[in-house]
Design a protein around this motif. Sequence first.
Motif, mmCIF file in Angstrom:
data_model
loop_
_atom_site.group_PDB
_atom_site.id
_atom_site.type_symbol
_atom_site.label_atom_id
_atom_site.label_comp_id
_atom_site.label_asym_id
_atom_site.label_seq_id
_atom_site.Cartn_x
_atom_site.Cartn_y
_atom_site.Cartn_z
ATOM 1 N N ALA A 1 -2.796 3.247 15.625
ATOM 2 C CA ALA A 1 -3.410 3.314 17.030
ATOM 3 C C ALA A 1 -3.937 4.785 16.569
ATOM 4 C CB ALA A 1 -2.501 3.626 17.889
ATOM 5 N N GLU A 2 -5.289 4.827 17.261
ATOM 6 C CA GLU A 2 -6.050 6.218 17.125
ATOM 7 C C GLU A 2 -6.902 6.277 18.466
ATOM 8 O OE1 GLU A 2 -7.981 6.294 13.434
ATOM 9 O OE2 GLU A 2 -9.805 5.430 14.434
ATOM 10 N N GLU A 3 -7.051 7.580 18.868
ATOM 11 C CA GLU A 3 -8.337 7.666 19.868
ATOM 12 C C GLU A 3 -9.610 7.680 18.989
ATOM 13 O OE1 GLU A 3 -7.776 10.206 23.451
ATOM 14 O OE2 GLU A 3 -6.642 11.356 21.803
ATOM 15 N N THR A 4 -10.616 6.840 19.467
ATOM 16 C CA THR A 4 -11.829 6.611 18.521
ATOM 17 C C THR A 4 -12.423 7.782 18.488
ATOM 18 O OG1 THR A 4 -11.884 4.284 19.700
ATOM 19 C CG2 THR A 4 -13.911 5.188 18.719
ATOM 20 N N TYR A 5 -12.758 8.635 19.605
ATOM 21 C CA TYR A 5 -13.575 9.952 19.168
ATOM 22 C C TYR A 5 -12.484 11.009 18.564
ATOM 23 C CZ TYR A 5 -16.854 6.980 21.423
ATOM 24 O OH TYR A 5 -17.662 5.804 21.847
ATOM 25 N N PHE A 6 -11.193 11.034 18.448
ATOM 26 C CA PHE A 6 -10.463 12.032 18.078
ATOM 27 C C PHE A 6 -9.239 11.275 16.995
ATOM 28 C CE2 PHE A 6 -11.879 13.665 22.116
ATOM 29 C CZ PHE A 6 -12.508 14.752 21.786
ATOM 30 N N PRO A 7 -10.002 10.824 15.874
ATOM 31 C CA PRO A 7 -9.242 10.336 14.860
ATOM 32 C C PRO A 7 -7.824 10.997 14.593
ATOM 33 C CG PRO A 7 -11.255 10.712 14.051
ATOM 34 C CD PRO A 7 -11.204 11.035 15.427
ATOM 35 N N GLU A 8 -7.878 12.317 14.834
ATOM 36 C CA GLU A 8 -6.635 13.007 14.206
ATOM 37 C C GLU A 8 -5.477 12.939 15.274
ATOM 38 O OE1 GLU A 8 -9.574 15.731 16.910
ATOM 39 O OE2 GLU A 8 -9.743 14.163 15.193
ATOM 40 N N VAL A 9 -5.745 12.230 16.225
ATOM 41 C CA VAL A 9 -4.724 11.692 17.431
ATOM 42 C C VAL A 9 -4.468 10.321 16.954
ATOM 43 C CG1 VAL A 9 -4.265 11.422 19.630
ATOM 44 C CG2 VAL A 9 -5.626 13.282 19.132
ATOM 45 N N PHE A 10 -3.359 10.075 16.273
ATOM 46 C CA PHE A 10 -3.170 8.756 15.852
ATOM 47 C C PHE A 10 -1.549 8.451 15.819
ATOM 48 C CE2 PHE A 10 -2.655 10.927 11.966
ATOM 49 C CZ PHE A 10 -1.860 10.628 11.195
ATOM 50 N N GLY A 11 -1.383 7.244 15.654
ATOM 51 C CA GLY A 11 0.040 6.862 15.504
ATOM 52 C C GLY A 11 0.373 5.455 14.554
ATOM 53 N N ARG A 12 1.291 5.502 14.147
ATOM 54 C CA ARG A 12 1.454 4.057 13.266
ATOM 55 C C ARG A 12 2.932 3.583 13.518
ATOM 56 N NH1 ARG A 12 -0.624 6.639 8.096
ATOM 57 N NH2 ARG A 12 0.809 8.343 8.081
ATOM 58 N N SER A 13 3.266 2.424 13.111
ATOM 59 C CA SER A 13 4.488 1.781 13.147
ATOM 60 C C SER A 13 5.086 1.605 11.766
ATOM 61 C CB SER A 13 4.529 0.304 13.453
ATOM 62 O OG SER A 13 3.720 -0.435 12.658
ATOM 63 N N ASP A 14 6.217 1.263 11.548
ATOM 64 C CA ASP A 14 6.858 1.111 10.382
ATOM 65 C C ASP A 14 6.374 0.135 9.605
ATOM 66 O OD1 ASP A 14 8.704 1.774 8.302
ATOM 67 O OD2 ASP A 14 10.563 0.821 9.287
ATOM 68 N N SER A 15 6.571 -0.075 8.195
ATOM 69 C CA SER A 15 6.295 -1.256 7.065
ATOM 70 C C SER A 15 7.275 -1.923 7.107
ATOM 71 C CB SER A 15 5.560 -0.831 5.977
ATOM 72 O OG SER A 15 6.369 0.136 5.229
ATOM 73 N N ALA A 16 7.138 -3.062 6.619
ATOM 74 C CA ALA A 16 8.303 -4.142 6.047
ATOM 75 C C ALA A 16 8.014 -5.208 5.176
ATOM 76 C CB ALA A 16 8.618 -4.649 7.641
ATOM 77 N N ARG A 17 8.812 -6.065 5.385
ATOM 78 C CA ARG A 17 8.610 -7.398 4.144
ATOM 79 C C ARG A 17 8.738 -8.530 5.060
ATOM 80 N NH1 ARG A 17 5.974 -5.943 -0.292
ATOM 81 N NH2 ARG A 17 6.572 -8.022 -1.077
ATOM 82 N N PHE A 18 7.716 -9.592 4.852
ATOM 83 C CA PHE A 18 7.772 -10.837 5.431
ATOM 84 C C PHE A 18 7.765 -12.196 4.486
ATOM 85 C CE2 PHE A 18 6.694 -14.345 8.228
ATOM 86 C CZ PHE A 18 7.606 -13.915 9.652
ATOM 87 N N THR A 19 8.726 -12.862 4.529
ATOM 88 C CA THR A 19 8.394 -14.104 3.601
ATOM 89 C C THR A 19 8.158 -15.508 4.072
ATOM 90 O OG1 THR A 19 10.378 -13.179 2.423
ATOM 91 C CG2 THR A 19 9.875 -15.385 1.934
ATOM 92 N N VAL A 20 7.017 -16.156 3.670
ATOM 93 C CA VAL A 20 6.646 -17.512 4.064
ATOM 94 C C VAL A 20 7.159 -18.337 3.153
ATOM 95 C CG1 VAL A 20 4.854 -18.997 4.882
ATOM 96 C CG2 VAL A 20 4.804 -16.513 5.345
ATOM 97 N N THR A 21 7.916 -19.424 3.433
ATOM 98 C CA THR A 21 8.424 -20.217 2.315
ATOM 99 C C THR A 21 7.750 -21.606 2.402
ATOM 100 O OG1 THR A 21 10.226 -21.096 3.637
ATOM 101 C CG2 THR A 21 10.916 -19.300 2.343
ATOM 102 N N ALA A 22 7.889 -22.448 1.288
ATOM 103 C CA ALA A 22 7.136 -23.788 1.539
ATOM 104 C C ALA A 22 7.889 -24.720 2.421
ATOM 105 C CB ALA A 22 7.229 -24.360 0.243
#
Length: 155
Positions: free
Chosen positions: A133-154
């Motif tokens: 997430a960021e302010e378009t005209y002020f990209p120094e104001v931003f945030g982000r979530s955590d990363s993870a793993r996701f599995t898709v099986t047949a």
Amino acid sequence: EYTSLEDPSRPLTSLKVGDTVRVKLTVIAPEDRDYVAIEDLLPAGLEPIDPSLKTVDPALRAKLDAERTAAFEQRVGFVAPWYRWYYSPWQHVETHDDRTVLTATRLSKDVYEYVYYARATTPGDFFVAPAHAEETYFPEVFGRSDSARFTVTAP
């Protein structure tokens, strides 16, 4: 947050090909923000479902619409029965094959949730990149979530 369609309180870390998952994106704005862009990248084995397309199952579209209306009703306390809409701060929502992008001209200090559905299309073990997430005209104001793993099986 990836959860089951039948039980939104049950988090998921894996699916079978062809299954649908509920994706909840929570945005916390600690202060009023202008021109905000949120980019939620999906794991490579998932594709977002665009409910505006005529090829989407009408029952799935109705379920998503009912869920969004219920979230609005819970937020404000009522929904007039003649209104077939819900409030959303997002002026524009883009659904791509690998991500969903939300934009808002003005985002007041609050906590916002956006729910959409995605379908498992490719088997494998995938990286879930952080939402950004960021302010378009002020990209120094931003945030982000955590990363993870996701599995898709047949199937």
